[in-house]
Design an enzyme around this catalytic site. Structure first.
Site, short mmCIF file in Angstrom:
data_model
loop_
_atom_site.label_atom_id
_atom_site.label_comp_id
_atom_site.label_asym_id
_atom_site.label_seq_id
_atom_site.Cartn_x
_atom_site.Cartn_y
_atom_site.Cartn_z
N CYS A 142 38.96 90.62 10.83
CA CYS A 142 39.59 89.64 11.38
C CYS A 142 40.70 90.00 12.27
CB CYS A 142 40.46 88.94 10.22
SG CYS A 142 39.36 88.34 8.64
N HIS A 184 47.49 85.74 11.92
CA HIS A 184 46.30 85.22 11.33
C HIS A 184 46.28 84.36 10.24
CE1 HIS A 184 42.09 85.90 9.82
NE2 HIS A 184 42.68 86.48 8.77
N ASN A 198 39.86 80.18 7.11
CA ASN A 198 39.84 81.40 7.91
C ASN A 198 38.71 81.64 8.67
OD1 ASN A 198 39.96 84.28 8.48
ND2 ASN A 198 40.34 84.71 6.29
O1 UT7 Z 1 41.36 87.19 6.44
C1 UT7 Z 1 41.13 88.50 6.02
C2 UT7 Z 1 42.35 88.66 4.89
N1 UT7 Z 1 42.32 87.70 3.85
C3 UT7 Z 1 43.32 87.78 2.85
O2 UT7 Z 1 44.09 88.11 3.09
C4 UT7 Z 1 42.86 86.69 1.71
C5 UT7 Z 1 43.87 87.14 0.73
N2 UT7 Z 1 43.80 86.54 -0.62
C6 UT7 Z 1 43.96 85.35 -0.72
O3 UT7 Z 1 44.24 84.61 -0.14
C7 UT7 Z 1 43.94 84.84 -2.10
O4 UT7 Z 1 43.99 85.76 -3.15
C8 UT7 Z 1 42.75 83.79 -2.70
C9 UT7 Z 1 42.93 82.65 -2.17
C10 UT7 Z 1 41.73 84.37 -2.30
C11 UT7 Z 1 42.77 83.65 -3.92
O5 UT7 Z 1 44.10 83.07 -4.63
P1 UT7 Z 1 44.89 83.57 -5.74
O6 UT7 Z 1 45.87 83.01 -6.10
O7 UT7 Z 1 44.97 85.41 -5.73
O8 UT7 Z 1 43.84 83.25 -7.17
P2 UT7 Z 1 42.98 84.34 -7.91
O9 UT7 Z 1 41.95 85.19 -7.17
O10 UT7 Z 1 44.13 85.29 -8.69
O11 UT7 Z 1 42.44 83.57 -8.99
C12 UT7 Z 1 43.45 82.68 -9.91
C13 UT7 Z 1 42.52 81.96 -10.69
C14 UT7 Z 1 41.15 82.55 -11.46
O12 UT7 Z 1 40.89 81.79 -12.75
P3 UT7 Z 1 41.47 82.56 -13.92
O13 UT7 Z 1 40.95 83.81 -14.20
O14 UT7 Z 1 43.07 82.53 -13.80
O15 UT7 Z 1 41.15 81.80 -15.27
C15 UT7 Z 1 40.06 82.39 -10.50
O16 UT7 Z 1 38.89 82.30 -11.14
O17 UT7 Z 1 41.56 80.98 -9.90
C16 UT7 Z 1 40.16 80.96 -10.05
N3 UT7 Z 1 39.50 80.72 -8.73
C17 UT7 Z 1 39.61 79.25 -8.37
N4 UT7 Z 1 39.73 78.02 -9.16
C18 UT7 Z 1 39.17 76.87 -8.37
C19 UT7 Z 1 39.25 81.34 -7.75
N5 UT7 Z 1 38.76 80.41 -6.48
C20 UT7 Z 1 38.82 79.30 -7.34
C21 UT7 Z 1 38.24 78.04 -6.46
N6 UT7 Z 1 38.76 77.05 -7.14
N7 UT7 Z 1 37.66 78.11 -5.44
#
Ligand code: UT7
Length: 330
Positions: A115, A255, A285
Site C-alpha cells: 500500500c 492511507h 482500501n
Molecule cells: O492496507 C494495508 C494495511 N491494512 C491494515 O492495516 C488493516 C488492519 N486491520 C484491520 O483493519 C482490522 O483488523 C480488520 C478490519 C481487518 C478486522 O477488524 P478487527 O476489529 O481486528 O476484527 P478481528 O479480526 O479481531 O475479528 C473480530 C471478530 C471475529 O469473530 P470472533 O472470533 O470474535 O467470534 C471475526 O471472525 O469479527 C469477525 N469478523 C467478521 N464478522 C462479520 C471478521 N470479519 C468479519 C466480517 N463480518 N466481515
C-alpha cells in the site's frame, strides 16, 4: 536546492459500486459490522468490459492529472507506478501507460511496495528531479485488488476496492514542493499481508494454473497494531525533520485501510479529524491508490491552498511505511 512540486492531480474509480448490503449476500457479514469496524460503506469493483484494467485506470487518472498540470505527455521524462496488481507480471503497468499516453520520451517502471507504493514511487521521482536526471515526472498509485480478493474470506473481501490516482511532479527551487519523503520497511513481518500465489514459486504457479486466482492473505489484528505505530512514528519523524508541529499541518491524508486506524493515528499526532481527509467510506482500501485518490479529491474540493503543509502518510504489505511533507504549490 531543487525539489519536486506537484502541479496536477487526477484520479478515477470504477463505475460499479459494491455496497455493504450486497456483501451481506456474498459472505457472512453485516453492514453494521463493516461500518463499525472499518468505516467502509461501499467500494468500487472494476470490469474488463468497461476498460477498467489496472493500466486503463492508471491512464485515465494520468490524463486528468496532466490536464490539470497543463503539461503534455510528450514532455514526460519518467512514469513511475506504485502497484501490486499489474495487468501482467511483465511488462510493467508503467509501460502500458507510456504507450497509451504516447509519452515517448519517458522511462517507465513499476514499484512494488504494498500500500506504500505511491509514496515509494513519489520518492523515486523526487530524487530523480533533485539530481537533475528528470524534469517532468508522472507518479501513479493504482490497484485492482478485486483481482486478488478471496470472495469467500469475509475478513478481507469486505475491505478492498479498485481505483487509481496520479500526480504530475516538476522541479522547483522555491520553498514549496515535496519537502521530504521518509520511508521505512520491515520484511520480517511480510506474512501479515501477502499474496499466496502468482509469483515464481513453482508449486504456487501450478495451483494458479489449476484455476485458483491469486489470493490476498492478511492477519488483520496484528497488522492493525503495526499500522498505528508505524504510521504515527513515521509521521512524527517527518514533521520533526522540518521542525513542524501538528498545528502546522493543514491537512493529513493518510492511507485509507481502516477508519479506526486513521482516528488512532490522528489522536496520537494531536491532529483533529477535521484536518484529516477520509474517503474510505466510498472506496474501501485501494492500497497504493488511496493517497493519490484522496489527494486529488481534496484538491478538487478546494481544501488545499498554496503554502499549506499537507502530510501524506502510508503503511502496507512488506511491511512498508512512509510519510511525505508537501508544501502545497497551487
Ligand atoms: O492496507 C494495508 C494495511 N491494512 C491494515 O492495516 C488493516 C488492519 N486491520 C484491520 O483493519 C482490522 O483488523 C480488520 C478490519 C481487518 C478486522 O477488524 P478487527 O476489529 O481486528 O476484527 P478481528 O479480526 O479481531 O475479528 C473480530 C471478530 C471475529 O469473530 P470472533 O472470533 O470474535 O467470534 C471475526 O471472525 O469479527 C469477525 N469478523 C467478521 N464478522 C462479520 C471478521 N470479519 C468479519 C466480517 N463480518 N466481515
Amino acid at each position: 536546492m531543487i525539489k519536486g512540486r506537484i502541479v496536477g492531480t487526477g484520479s478515477t474509480t470504477p463505475k460499479r459500486i459494491l455496497t455493504n448490503k450486497e456483501l451481506e449476500t456474498i459472505v457472512d457479514t453485516t453492514d453494521e459490522w463493516i461500518t463499525r469496524r472499518t468505516g467502509i460503506k461501499e467500494r468500487r469493483i472494476s470490469s474488463d468490459g468497461r476498460g477498467e484494467n489496472t493500466s486503463d485506470m492508471a491512464t485515465m487518472a494520468s490524463l486528468r492529472a496532466l490536464e490539470m498540470a497543463g503539461i503534455s505527455a510528450e514532455t514526460l521524462d519518467m512514469i513511475v507506478v506504485g502497484t501490486v496488481t499489474p495487468d501482467r507480471q511483465f511488462p510493467s503497468v508503467a509501460c502500458f501507460v507510456q504507450k497509451a499516453l504516447k509519452a515517448s520520451k519517458a522511462v517507465a517502471f513499476d514499484v512494488s511496495a504494498g500500500c506504500s507504493g505511491f509514496l515509494y514511487s513519489l520518492s523515486v521521482a523526487c530524487n530523480a528531479i533533485a539530481t537533475g536526471s528528470c524534469k517532468n515526472a508522472l507518479v501513479i498509485g493504482v490497484e485492482r485488488l478485486s483481482s486478488v480478493t478471496n470472495w469467500e474470506d469475509r475478513s478481507t473481501c469486505v475491505l478492498l476496492g479498485d481505483g487509481a490516482g496520479a500526480v504530475v511532479v516538476t522541479p522547483t527551487a522555491d520553498r514549496d514542493g515535496i519537502l521530504s519523503t521518509h520511508l521505512g520497511c520491515d520484511g520480517n513481518f511480510w506474512n501479515l499481508l501477502y499474496s499466496s500465489d502468482g509469483g515464481s514459486k513453482i508449486p504456487e504457479i501450478l495451483d494458479t494454473v489449476e484455476g485458483k486466482p491469486f489470493h490476498l492473505k492478511m492477519e488483520g489484528s496484528r497488522l492493525f497494531k503495526k499500522a498505528v505505530s508505524s504510521l504515527t512514528n513515521i509521521a512524527e519523524a517527518a514533521l520533526k525533520h522540518h521542525s513542524l508541529s501538528s498545528a502546522d499541518v493543514k491537512l493529513m491524508i493518510p492511507h485509507q485501510a481502516n477508519l479506526r486506524i486513521i482516528k488512532a493515528v490522528a489522536e496520537k499526532l494531536s491532529i483533529p479529524m477535521d484536518r484529516v481527509y477520509t474517503n474510505i467510506q466510498k472506496y474501501g482500501n485501494t492500497s497504493s491508490a488511496t493517497i493519490p485518490i484522496a489527494l486529488d479529491e481534496a484538491n478538487r474540493e478546494g481544501l488545499l491552498r498554496a503554502g499549506d503543509n499537507v502530510l501524506l502518510v502510508t503503511f502496507g504489505a512488506g511491511l512498508t511505511w512512509g510519510a511525505s511533507v508537501v508544501n502545497w504549490s497551487f
